[in-house]
Design a protein around this motif. Structure first.
Motif, PDB file in Angstrom:
ATOM      1  N   GLY A  67       0.795  -1.218   0.000  1.00  8.72           N
ATOM      2  CA  GLY A  67       0.000   0.000   0.000  1.00  8.72           C
ATOM      3  C   GLY A  67       0.828   1.268   0.000  1.00  8.72           C
ATOM      4  N   LEU A  68       2.156   1.136  -0.062  1.00  4.06           N
ATOM      5  CA  LEU A  68       3.034   2.297   0.029  1.00  4.06           C
ATOM      6  C   LEU A  68       2.790   3.299  -1.089  1.00  4.06           C
ATOM      7  CD1 LEU A  68       5.483   3.662   1.417  1.00  4.06           C
ATOM      8  CD2 LEU A  68       6.957   2.308  -0.088  1.00  4.06           C
ATOM      9  N   PHE A  69       2.477   2.813  -2.279  1.00  8.10           N
ATOM     10  CA  PHE A  69       2.337   3.698  -3.431  1.00  8.10           C
ATOM     11  C   PHE A  69       0.888   4.063  -3.728  1.00  8.10           C
ATOM     12  CE2 PHE A  69       6.461   1.775  -3.839  1.00  8.10           C
ATOM     13  CZ  PHE A  69       7.260   2.790  -4.331  1.00  8.10           C
ATOM     14  N   THR A  70      -0.031   3.627  -2.886  1.00  4.81           N
ATOM     15  CA  THR A  70      -1.446   3.953  -3.093  1.00  4.81           C
ATOM     16  C   THR A  70      -2.049   4.702  -1.917  1.00  4.81           C
ATOM     17  OG1 THR A  70      -2.136   1.795  -2.213  1.00  4.81           O
ATOM     18  CG2 THR A  70      -1.773   1.949  -4.597  1.00  4.81           C
ATOM     19  N   GLY A  71      -1.208   5.133  -0.980  1.00  2.00           N
ATOM     20  CA  GLY A  71      -1.699   5.861   0.181  1.00  2.00           C
ATOM     21  C   GLY A  71      -2.344   4.984   1.230  1.00  2.00           C
ATOM     22  N   LYS A  72      -2.118   3.662   1.158  1.00  2.00           N
ATOM     23  CA  LYS A  72      -2.729   2.729   2.109  1.00  2.00           C
ATOM     24  C   LYS A  72      -1.666   1.843   2.753  1.00  2.00           C
ATOM     25  CE  LYS A  72      -6.990   2.576  -0.628  1.00  2.00           C
ATOM     26  NZ  LYS A  72      -7.926   1.700  -1.403  1.00  2.00           N
ATOM     27  N   PHE A  73      -0.553   2.444   3.116  1.00  4.08           N
ATOM     28  CA  PHE A  73       0.569   1.676   3.650  1.00  4.08           C
ATOM     29  C   PHE A  73       0.175   0.931   4.917  1.00  4.08           C
ATOM     30  CE2 PHE A  73       4.548   1.548   6.259  1.00  4.08           C
ATOM     31  CZ  PHE A  73       5.205   0.605   5.488  1.00  4.08           C
ATOM     32  N   PRO A 112      21.043   6.751 -11.381  1.00  2.00           N
ATOM     33  CA  PRO A 112      20.017   6.892 -10.346  1.00  2.00           C
ATOM     34  C   PRO A 112      19.341   5.547 -10.060  1.00  2.00           C
ATOM     35  CG  PRO A 112      19.769   8.566 -12.054  1.00  2.00           C
ATOM     36  CD  PRO A 112      20.727   7.538 -12.579  1.00  2.00           C
ATOM     37  N   VAL A 113      19.119   5.256  -8.785  1.00  2.00           N
ATOM     38  CA  VAL A 113      18.418   4.043  -8.371  1.00  2.00           C
ATOM     39  C   VAL A 113      17.392   4.394  -7.296  1.00  2.00           C
ATOM     40  CG1 VAL A 113      20.356   2.531  -8.942  1.00  2.00           C
ATOM     41  CG2 VAL A 113      20.173   3.454  -6.627  1.00  2.00           C
ATOM     42  N   HIS A 114      16.581   3.419  -6.956  1.00  2.00           N
ATOM     43  CA  HIS A 114      15.550   3.556  -5.916  1.00  2.00           C
ATOM     44  C   HIS A 114      14.557   4.669  -6.253  1.00  2.00           C
ATOM     45  CE1 HIS A 114      13.783   2.159  -2.332  1.00  2.00           C
ATOM     46  NE2 HIS A 114      14.881   1.931  -1.620  1.00  2.00           N
ATOM     47  N   TRP A 115      14.215   4.794  -7.540  1.00  2.00           N
ATOM     48  CA  TRP A 115      13.218   5.767  -7.970  1.00  2.00           C
ATOM     49  C   TRP A 115      11.971   5.090  -8.530  1.00  2.00           C
ATOM     50  CZ3 TRP A 115      12.372   4.941 -13.125  1.00  2.00           C
ATOM     51  CH2 TRP A 115      13.427   4.400 -13.880  1.00  2.00           C
ATOM     52  N   ASP A 116      12.026   3.785  -8.723  1.00  2.00           N
ATOM     53  CA  ASP A 116      10.904   3.085  -9.349  1.00  2.00           C
ATOM     54  C   ASP A 116       9.868   2.666  -8.310  1.00  2.00           C
ATOM     55  OD1 ASP A 116      12.862   1.273  -8.285  1.00  2.00           O
ATOM     56  OD2 ASP A 116      11.880  -0.367  -9.358  1.00  2.00           O
ATOM     57  N   ASN A 117       8.663   2.384  -8.785  1.00  2.00           N
ATOM     58  CA  ASN A 117       7.615   1.813  -7.937  1.00  2.00           C
ATOM     59  C   ASN A 117       7.929   0.332  -7.772  1.00  2.00           C
ATOM     60  OD1 ASN A 117       5.317   0.574  -6.901  1.00  2.00           O
ATOM     61  ND2 ASN A 117       3.889   1.884  -8.018  1.00  2.00           N
ATOM     62  N   PHE A 118       8.455  -0.038  -6.602  1.00  2.00           N
ATOM     63  CA  PHE A 118       8.913  -1.409  -6.402  1.00  2.00           C
ATOM     64  C   PHE A 118       7.802  -2.338  -5.923  1.00  2.00           C
ATOM     65  CE2 PHE A 118      10.270   1.212  -2.751  1.00  2.00           C
ATOM     66  CZ  PHE A 118       9.613   0.583  -1.697  1.00  2.00           C
ATOM     67  N   GLU A 119       6.551  -1.901  -6.118  1.00  2.00           N
ATOM     68  CA  GLU A 119       5.421  -2.789  -5.861  1.00  2.00           C
ATOM     69  C   GLU A 119       4.663  -3.081  -7.152  1.00  2.00           C
ATOM     70  OE1 GLU A 119       3.324  -1.286  -2.426  1.00  2.00           O
ATOM     71  OE2 GLU A 119       5.101  -1.558  -1.158  1.00  2.00           O
ATOM     72  N   THR A 120       5.357  -2.906  -8.270  1.00  2.00           N
ATOM     73  CA  THR A 120       4.844  -3.292  -9.579  1.00  2.00           C
ATOM     74  C   THR A 120       5.768  -4.344 -10.167  1.00  2.00           C
ATOM     75  OG1 THR A 120       6.096  -1.523 -10.670  1.00  2.00           O
ATOM     76  CG2 THR A 120       3.842  -1.013  -9.980  1.00  2.00           C
ATOM     77  N   ARG A 121       5.337  -4.972 -11.242  1.00  2.00           N
ATOM     78  CA  ARG A 121       6.133  -6.033 -11.856  1.00  2.00           C
ATOM     79  C   ARG A 121       7.443  -5.481 -12.409  1.00  2.00           C
ATOM     80  NH1 ARG A 121       2.782  -9.666 -15.921  1.00  2.00           N
ATOM     81  NH2 ARG A 121       4.756 -10.817 -15.752  1.00  2.00           N
ATOM     82  N   LEU A 122       8.422  -6.343 -12.463  1.00  2.00           N
ATOM     83  CA  LEU A 122       9.755  -5.956 -12.913  1.00  2.00           C
ATOM     84  C   LEU A 122       9.820  -6.030 -14.441  1.00  2.00           C
ATOM     85  CD1 LEU A 122      12.330  -5.227 -11.198  1.00  2.00           C
ATOM     86  CD2 LEU A 122      13.161  -7.504 -11.756  1.00  2.00           C
ATOM     87  N   VAL A 178       7.001   4.672 -12.342  1.00  2.00           N
ATOM     88  CA  VAL A 178       7.434   5.612 -11.311  1.00  2.00           C
ATOM     89  C   VAL A 178       6.231   6.422 -10.848  1.00  2.00           C
ATOM     90  CG1 VAL A 178       8.138   7.327 -13.029  1.00  2.00           C
ATOM     91  CG2 VAL A 178       9.068   7.453 -10.726  1.00  2.00           C
ATOM     92  N   ALA A 179       6.084   6.571  -9.535  1.00  2.00           N
ATOM     93  CA  ALA A 179       5.018   7.397  -8.980  1.00  2.00           C
ATOM     94  C   ALA A 179       5.283   8.860  -9.307  1.00  2.00           C
ATOM     95  CB  ALA A 179       4.934   7.200  -7.468  1.00  2.00           C
ATOM     96  N   GLU A 180       4.218   9.643  -9.413  1.00  2.00           N
ATOM     97  CA  GLU A 180       4.373  11.042  -9.803  1.00  2.00           C
ATOM     98  C   GLU A 180       5.285  11.801  -8.845  1.00  2.00           C
ATOM     99  OE1 GLU A 180       4.185  14.123 -12.280  1.00  2.00           O
ATOM    100  OE2 GLU A 180       3.264  12.165 -12.630  1.00  2.00           O
ATOM    101  N   SER A 181       5.152  11.549  -7.548  1.00  2.00           N
ATOM    102  CA  SER A 181       6.015  12.239  -6.585  1.00  2.00           C
ATOM    103  C   SER A 181       7.470  11.823  -6.758  1.00  2.00           C
ATOM    104  CB  SER A 181       5.552  11.947  -5.156  1.00  2.00           C
ATOM    105  OG  SER A 181       5.549  10.551  -4.901  1.00  2.00           O
ATOM    106  N   ASP A 182       7.702  10.562  -7.087  1.00  2.00           N
ATOM    107  CA  ASP A 182       9.070  10.099  -7.299  1.00  2.00           C
ATOM    108  C   ASP A 182       9.626  10.595  -8.628  1.00  2.00           C
ATOM    109  OD1 ASP A 182       9.266   8.750  -4.875  1.00  2.00           O
ATOM    110  OD2 ASP A 182       8.319   6.954  -5.689  1.00  2.00           O
ATOM    111  N   ARG A 183       8.749  10.822  -9.600  1.00  2.00           N
ATOM    112  CA  ARG A 183       9.182  11.423 -10.863  1.00  2.00           C
ATOM    113  C   ARG A 183       9.810  12.794 -10.607  1.00  2.00           C
ATOM    114  NH1 ARG A 183       6.985  11.615 -16.230  1.00  2.00           N
ATOM    115  NH2 ARG A 183       5.261  10.290 -15.609  1.00  2.00           N
ATOM    116  N   LYS A 184       9.160  13.581  -9.759  1.00  2.00           N
ATOM    117  CA  LYS A 184       9.693  14.907  -9.433  1.00  2.00           C
ATOM    118  C   LYS A 184      11.052  14.782  -8.740  1.00  2.00           C
ATOM    119  CE  LYS A 184       9.578  19.410  -8.495  1.00  2.00           C
ATOM    120  NZ  LYS A 184      10.651  19.548  -7.505  1.00  2.00           N
ATOM    121  N   ARG A 185      11.170  13.832  -7.829  1.00  2.00           N
ATOM    122  CA  ARG A 185      12.445  13.659  -7.132  1.00  2.00           C
ATOM    123  C   ARG A 185      13.539  13.187  -8.082  1.00  2.00           C
ATOM    124  NH1 ARG A 185       8.761  10.892  -3.236  1.00  2.00           N
ATOM    125  NH2 ARG A 185       8.162  12.471  -1.720  1.00  2.00           N
TER     126      ARG A 185
END
Length: 331
Positions: free
Chosen positions: A89-95, A280-290, A296-303
């Motif tokens: 739930g980390l990337f959907t606001g339901k962690f 760059p690493v650790h920017w992807d949505n790691f709760e989706t398939r490889l 990438v989540a929109e907030s992580d896109r900005k980062r």
């Protein structure tokens, strides 16, 4: 709620840093090689760091988050391999910190045919979850903090296959050496972190993601014989005094989770003596398939945009390589 989408690679080509080092990429898809106006060709000549001819082929494959597979001839080294990528739930606001741990053996076993050493930066679930299964299946030795050692025992790994390290060790494996660096975990918006703490004795076998604490944080520099020195980090903070003298050719740089760490990129680039290549690493949505292209989540896109812009500003001669999953990179 963050919006998940594939990263806009054309925008990356406009924004990424320019450098003089060349990189070749082959595999499922070549990662973007950034220039001020256009990408360098994917078939560019490999970066060479010494005049000697490398005796064994070397490739680096990104497995999402800060995970890597490094093949040195017929020898395989892993860094933070996390392939199960289950939903918390980390990337959907339901962690949910009580999310049960899952090990997707089908995916792991299809990608990991061998490994002799596994280097763990810290023991959060997105770095450590799959390590016990991989180590048990391949017989790999696991290097990490004392917490990683005790968690390995909790999973039933033999103590002889667990190697606790603190930082400062320089380990010789013949074809490559590994320097261990004491490091820091990234800070959240409250200047804290998820699941702080260490394990000083073997706990019960972990059941939920909260059972895998940060456990102190390390970084590693792998120096290939007659090849490049490559720096790996699993979290976006640093003690620059511990990085003095490393001067890697390539730096796998974690995207900052927040702005809580002051001057993160300028301090990191200066401490590493402005690497030729920044990945760059650790920017992807790691709760989706490889699967490519990485999501990438929109907030992580900005980062990620901010990270690339900061590297371009403070280290304009560095080449930025935005990796894709499974692709073999040759530095």
């Amino acid at each position: 709620m963050p919006e998940n989408r594939s990263y806009d690679r054309r925008r990356f080509l406009r924004d990424a840093a320019v450098g003089t080092a060349a990189v070749s990429a082959v595999g499922l898809g070549a990662g973007a090689l950034a220039g001020p106006a256009q990408a360098a060709p994917a078939t560019a000549a490999p970066l060479t760091t010494t005049g000697a001819r490398r005796s064994r082929p070397v490739s680096f494959r990104w497995w999402g988050t800060s995970g890597w597979r490094i093949d040195i001839g017929d020898r395989t080294v892993l860094v933070d391999p996390y392939l199960s990528r289950f939903d918390t739930g980390l990337f959907t606001g339901k962690f949910d910190q009580d999310t049960p741990l899952e090990v997707n053996t089908e995916i792991i076993d299809s990608l990991v045919d061998r490994a002799e050493n596994i280097f763990v930066t810290h023991t959060h679930w997105d770095h450590f979850n799959d390590v016990p299964h991989i180590a048990g299946r391949t017989g790999a030795r696991v290097f990490g903090t004392l917490t990683a050692y005790h968690l390995g025992l909790a999973y039933g790994l033999p103590s002889g296959k667990l190697a606790p390290v603190k930082g400062g060790e320089v380990l010789d494996f013949g074809d490559y050496t590994v320097e261990v660096i004491s490091s820091l975990h990234s800070r959240n918006a409250s200047w804290s972190m998820a699941f702080p703490g260490v394990r000083l004795t073997p706990p019960p076998k972990p059941q939920t993601i909260a059972d895998l604490p940060e456990g102190d944080t390390l970084a590693y520099q792998i120096r290939i014989a007659d090849g490049p020195a490559v720096f790996f980090m699993g979290a976006s903070d640093l003690n620059e005094r511990n990085l003095a003298g490393l001067a890697p050719d390539v730096a796998m740089v974690a995207s900052a989770a927040t702005t809580s760490t002051a001057d993160y990129v300028p301090r990191l680039m200066a401490a590493l003596d402005y690497p030729k290549v920044v990945v760059p690493v650790h920017w992807d949505n790691f709760e989706t398939r490889l699967t490519n292209p990485p999501t990438v989540a929109e907030s992580d896109r900005k980062r990620l945009d901010d990270l690339i812009a900061a590297v371009r500003k403070v280290s304009p001669r560095s080449r930025v390589v935005l990796p894709e999953y499974h692709t073999a990179y040759h530095f």
